[in-house]
Design a protein around this motif. Structure first.
Motif, PDB file in Angstrom:
ATOM      1  N   ASN A 128       0.804  -1.226   0.000  1.00 53.59           N
ATOM      2  CA  ASN A 128       0.000   0.000   0.000  1.00 53.59           C
ATOM      3  C   ASN A 128       0.836   1.276   0.000  1.00 53.59           C
ATOM      4  OD1 ASN A 128      -2.389  -1.610   0.204  1.00 53.59           O
ATOM      5  ND2 ASN A 128      -2.008  -1.802   2.400  1.00 53.59           N
ATOM      6  N   ILE A 130       3.214   3.936  -2.102  1.00 52.64           N
ATOM      7  CA  ILE A 130       3.430   4.342  -3.486  1.00 52.64           C
ATOM      8  C   ILE A 130       4.915   4.256  -3.829  1.00 52.64           C
ATOM      9  CG2 ILE A 130       1.374   5.812  -3.509  1.00 52.64           C
ATOM     10  CD1 ILE A 130       3.186   8.216  -3.085  1.00 52.64           C
ATOM     11  N   GLU A 132       7.056   6.342  -4.819  1.00 50.24           N
ATOM     12  CA  GLU A 132       7.895   7.455  -4.350  1.00 50.24           C
ATOM     13  C   GLU A 132       8.334   7.290  -2.898  1.00 50.24           C
ATOM     14  OE1 GLU A 132       5.321   9.107  -7.661  1.00 50.24           O
ATOM     15  OE2 GLU A 132       5.101   7.700  -6.011  1.00 50.24           O
ATOM     16  N   ARG A 200      -2.334  14.965  -5.628  1.00 47.51           N
ATOM     17  CA  ARG A 200      -2.201  13.845  -6.556  1.00 47.51           C
ATOM     18  C   ARG A 200      -3.594  13.287  -6.849  1.00 47.51           C
ATOM     19  NH1 ARG A 200       2.739  10.573  -6.124  1.00 47.51           N
ATOM     20  NH2 ARG A 200       1.387   8.788  -6.403  1.00 47.51           N
ATOM     21  N   THR A 202      -4.689  10.374  -7.430  1.00 46.42           N
ATOM     22  CA  THR A 202      -4.988   9.154  -6.669  1.00 46.42           C
ATOM     23  C   THR A 202      -5.268   9.468  -5.206  1.00 46.42           C
ATOM     24  OG1 THR A 202      -2.590   8.826  -6.416  1.00 46.42           O
ATOM     25  CG2 THR A 202      -3.700   7.593  -8.164  1.00 46.42           C
ATOM     26  N   THR A 203      -4.605  10.494  -4.676  1.00 45.91           N
ATOM     27  CA  THR A 203      -4.847  10.896  -3.287  1.00 45.91           C
ATOM     28  C   THR A 203      -6.244  11.492  -3.136  1.00 45.91           C
ATOM     29  OG1 THR A 203      -2.491  11.308  -2.929  1.00 45.91           O
ATOM     30  CG2 THR A 203      -4.023  12.353  -1.396  1.00 45.91           C
TER      31      THR A 203
END
Length: 257
Positions: A128, A130, A132, A200, A202-203
């Motif tokens: 889970n 990302i 980065e 982001r 996705t966030t």
């Protein structure tokens, strides 16, 4: 009525200094604010879990509610520790104990609004997380490369400002992501969620999912969702707006549908 005091909880990789702009705005408006340092961010050696964070949040708020009302503001990661740490500190419970204050509102800024028993990642894994998030099991920390800082935290700030802010970031304890929540304060305290739509993509989707799931999960006091076109850290990019919104929400009564 005495003005409530704000307790500002920083997210992962950050420290109390990220709130300085907002604290200045709040103080100018006549409000006090405290921003405790949370040990899972920057401790050497790294903390094995988030228990020290929870302990510091609980103690900070416990000391304040003896005398005054408190508004707790969480950002990103600290939604998990803040939500867990406030057990027994809601206004009703504090009043039943004869205390003068209590937590009168929770404000999540694109933070983890999660139920009891939530674990970000299974112990010993980077599930889970990302790409980065640079993880090291050997050193027990999670870091972010300078070139990824803007896309992670400061989407609406210029590159020079981002480069300076990147210097302030700290290693985050890996073990903190393996801890599990034991309380969901948003079930007991009037709660505002600030969703940063310039974050982001996705966030943004994940944050909306957390809010919708929480509301559908049972009793809750989530009574306001504010969408704002900023990056992940509006307390840095738009401190005046952030402080104004925090004050407005602090003074608003519970308004469940």
């Amino acid at each position: 009525m005495a003005k409530p005091v704000f307790v500002l909880l920083h997210g992962a990789w950050h420290g109390p200094s990220c709130w300085h702009r907002v604290i200045a705005e709040l103080e100018q408006a006549g409000y006090k604010a405290v921003a405790p340092a949370l040990p899972s961010s920057g401790s050497t050696p790294p903390t094995p879990d988030w228990s020290k964070d929870v302990e510091i949040i609980h103690q900070t708020v416990s000391d304040l509610v003896k005398r005054q009302d408190v508004v707790v503001v969480t950002h990103s990661f600290s939604g998990m520790t803040g939500g867990t740490a406030l057990e027994g500190l809601d206004k009703d419970t504090c009043m039943s104990r004869g205390l003068k204050g209590g937590v009168i509102r929770l404000i999540y800024i694109t933070a983890f609004l999660v139920p009891e028993g939530f674990q970000h990642s299974p112990e010993g894994t980077r599930d889970n997380m990302i790409p980065e998030m640079i993880t090291s099991l050997d050193s027990g920390i999670v870091t972010v490369k300078p070139e990824d800082v803007k896309g992670m935290f400061y989407q609406d700030l210029d590159d020079d400002t981002v480069a300076e802010l990147a210097k302030e970031l700290r290693p985050q304890s890996f073990g903190a992501f393996w801890s599990t929540t034991t309380h969901a304060a948003w079930r007991h305290v009037p709660t505002t969620y600030i969703l940063t739509t310039g974050d982001r993509p996705t966030t943004v989707v994940a944050a909306q999912y957390l809010v919708d799931s929480a509301k559908a999960s049972g009793p809750h006091k989530i009574d306001n969702v504010i969408k704002v076109d900023t990056g992940h850290s509006p307390f840095i990019s738009r401190p005046e707006w952030t402080a104004k919104t925090l004050i407005e929400e602090a003074n608003r009564s519970l308004q469940l549908e």
